[in-house]
Write a protein that holds these residues in place. Structure first.
Motif, short mmCIF file in Angstrom:
data_model
loop_
_atom_site.label_atom_id
_atom_site.label_comp_id
_atom_site.label_asym_id
_atom_site.label_seq_id
_atom_site.Cartn_x
_atom_site.Cartn_y
_atom_site.Cartn_z
N ALA A 1 69.40 38.22 46.51
CA ALA A 1 68.50 37.12 46.84
C ALA A 1 67.40 36.93 45.80
O ALA A 1 66.77 35.87 45.74
CB ALA A 1 67.87 37.36 48.22
N ILE A 2 67.15 37.96 45.00
CA ILE A 2 66.15 37.89 43.93
C ILE A 2 66.81 38.36 42.65
O ILE A 2 67.49 39.40 42.63
CB ILE A 2 64.94 38.78 44.23
N GLY A 3 66.61 37.60 41.57
CA GLY A 3 67.17 37.98 40.29
C GLY A 3 66.12 38.02 39.20
O GLY A 3 64.93 37.78 39.45
N TYR A 4 66.57 38.30 37.99
CA TYR A 4 65.68 38.41 36.84
C TYR A 4 66.11 37.39 35.79
O TYR A 4 67.26 37.42 35.33
CB TYR A 4 65.72 39.82 36.26
N GLY A 5 65.20 36.50 35.41
CA GLY A 5 65.52 35.47 34.43
C GLY A 5 65.19 35.89 33.01
O GLY A 5 64.24 36.64 32.78
N THR A 6 65.96 35.37 32.04
CA THR A 6 65.73 35.72 30.62
C THR A 6 65.47 34.50 29.76
O THR A 6 65.60 34.55 28.54
CB THR A 6 66.94 36.50 30.05
N GLU B 1 63.90 31.10 53.48
CA GLU B 1 64.47 29.76 53.49
C GLU B 1 65.85 29.70 52.82
O GLU B 1 66.39 28.63 52.59
CB GLU B 1 63.52 28.78 52.79
N ASN B 2 66.41 30.88 52.51
CA ASN B 2 67.75 30.97 51.90
C ASN B 2 67.84 30.24 50.56
O ASN B 2 68.77 29.47 50.31
CB ASN B 2 68.82 30.45 52.88
N ILE B 3 66.85 30.51 49.73
CA ILE B 3 66.83 29.99 48.36
C ILE B 3 66.81 31.20 47.42
O ILE B 3 65.97 32.10 47.57
CB ILE B 3 65.59 29.11 48.12
N LEU B 4 67.73 31.22 46.48
CA LEU B 4 67.78 32.30 45.49
C LEU B 4 66.74 32.03 44.39
O LEU B 4 66.68 30.92 43.86
CB LEU B 4 69.18 32.37 44.88
N ALA B 5 65.94 33.02 44.07
CA ALA B 5 64.90 32.87 43.06
C ALA B 5 65.12 33.85 41.92
O ALA B 5 65.55 34.98 42.14
CB ALA B 5 63.52 33.09 43.67
N ILE B 6 64.81 33.40 40.70
CA ILE B 6 64.96 34.27 39.52
C ILE B 6 63.65 34.31 38.73
O ILE B 6 63.55 33.74 37.64
CB ILE B 6 66.14 33.83 38.63
N PRO B 7 62.63 34.97 39.27
CA PRO B 7 61.37 35.08 38.55
C PRO B 7 61.52 35.89 37.28
O PRO B 7 62.41 36.74 37.18
CB PRO B 7 60.46 35.79 39.55
N LYS B 8 60.64 35.62 36.34
CA LYS B 8 60.65 36.37 35.07
C LYS B 8 59.28 37.00 34.86
O LYS B 8 58.26 36.35 35.10
CB LYS B 8 60.98 35.44 33.91
N SER B 9 59.27 38.24 34.42
CA SER B 9 58.03 38.89 34.04
C SER B 9 58.34 39.99 33.04
O SER B 9 59.40 40.61 33.11
CB SER B 9 57.31 39.49 35.26
N THR B 10 57.43 40.21 32.13
CA THR B 10 57.56 41.34 31.20
C THR B 10 56.57 42.44 31.57
O THR B 10 56.52 43.47 30.91
CB THR B 10 57.32 40.89 29.75
N ASN B 11 55.78 42.20 32.62
CA ASN B 11 54.80 43.17 33.09
C ASN B 11 55.48 44.12 34.08
O ASN B 11 55.97 43.68 35.12
CB ASN B 11 53.64 42.44 33.76
N PRO B 12 55.53 45.42 33.78
CA PRO B 12 56.23 46.36 34.67
C PRO B 12 55.74 46.32 36.11
O PRO B 12 56.54 46.42 37.05
CB PRO B 12 55.97 47.72 34.02
N GLU B 13 54.44 46.18 36.30
CA GLU B 13 53.90 46.14 37.67
C GLU B 13 54.31 44.87 38.39
O GLU B 13 54.62 44.89 39.59
CB GLU B 13 52.38 46.29 37.64
N HIS B 14 54.32 43.75 37.68
CA HIS B 14 54.76 42.49 38.29
C HIS B 14 56.25 42.55 38.61
O HIS B 14 56.69 42.02 39.64
CB HIS B 14 54.45 41.32 37.37
#
Length: 277
Positions: free
Chosen positions: A19-24, A223-236
């Protein structure tokens, strides 16, 4: 993150997707392998790349060198081509560059004027086992419907700009009606409209001891929406996955929905996405 806490959606061909991914997007090839390796280490199991990003090779290297079973990592890429022949060849080129036997999902990055032939190439690669699922990105409902009407395989996802200020409920309704997963790119707005300082998200977050970003990501999950947030901050990176230990109330959901302004972030062609409703 404990693996058991991750929620999975089931695509219309029964393939499971986190349900959560990582964007590049805009991640330089020079640092992609390191950044993806870090994301995998903290618990991400969906990695999103594209031919256009120029970092498929490095994404594949991070996946192969992660020590995690390939079957546990969901890799998405996107076409940069138009038409059957170039798309079919491009899939093979991408797989070779990534050093992978298959992509879990391949989607058409943008409508390109020859979408039926482009999609037919994805269908053939899907039947050949090179792709576990296929779909679209940045397609409005008329364009999605054209694919459905003229193809054998119904798209599994449509990845479209979706965030607090443009929640895409018209498209969401349409996609749900057709069994297509709504996937959000720019789920935290990528700097649009000061979303992460939005008073509603701040107030709701204070109730649960969560950040505005965590509230928004939890909203997508519910809400059954797949999200792909991106962060380079380890804590985030870790915080973006720490959203499975609380639940937004119906009032919280309504308050967040009330922040929708149907306001795009200004990226090319995004104003074509929203369905009239």
């Amino acid at each position: 993150m404990e693996e058991r806490k991750m929620k999975y959606y089931t695509l219309n061909n029964d393939v499971k997707i986190p349900a959560i991914g990582y964007g590049t997007y805009l991640t330089s090839p020079r640092v992609t392998e390191q950044e993806v390796a870090q994301a995998l280490k903290v618990g991400y199991r969906l990695i999103d790349t594209a031919q256009n990003y120029g970092n498929e090779r490095e994404v594949g290297a991070a996946v192969r060198n992660s020590g995690i079973n390939r079957e546990e990592i969901f890799v998405t890429s996107k076409t940069q081509t138009s038409g059957y022949r170039s798309t079919k060849a491009g899939i093979d080129t991408s797989l070779k560059a990534a050093g992978l036997d298959y992509f879990d999902l391949m989607i058409i990055h943008w409508p390109n004027g020859n979408d039926l032939d482009t999609y037919r190439a994805l269908e053939d690669a899907y039947h050949e086992g090179k792709l576990r699922a296929i779909g679209l990105s940045n397609f409005n409902h008329q364009q999605v419907q054209e694919i459905i009407n003229n193809s054998e395989v119904v798209p599994a996802v449509d990845q479209i700009e979706t965030h607090l200020l443009w929640q895409q409920w018209g498209m969401h309704e349409y996609l749900q009606e057709h069994g297509i997963l709504h996937e959000s790119w720019a789920p935290l707005g990528e700097g649009t409209g000061h979303i992460l300082s939005n008073p509603t998200l701040v107030r709701i977050g204070q109730q649960y001891g969560k950040s505005p970003a965590q509230v928004m990501l939890r909203f997508y999950v519910q809400e059954n929406i797949l999200a792909i947030p991106k962060s380079t901050n380890p804590e985030h990176l870790k915080a973006n996955l720490d959203i499975f230990d609380f639940e937004l109330s119906d009032q919280d959901i309504a308050d967040i929905q009330n922040e929708d302004r149907r306001q795009a972030g200004g990226w090319p062609s995004t104003m074509l996405i929203e369905r009239n409703y």
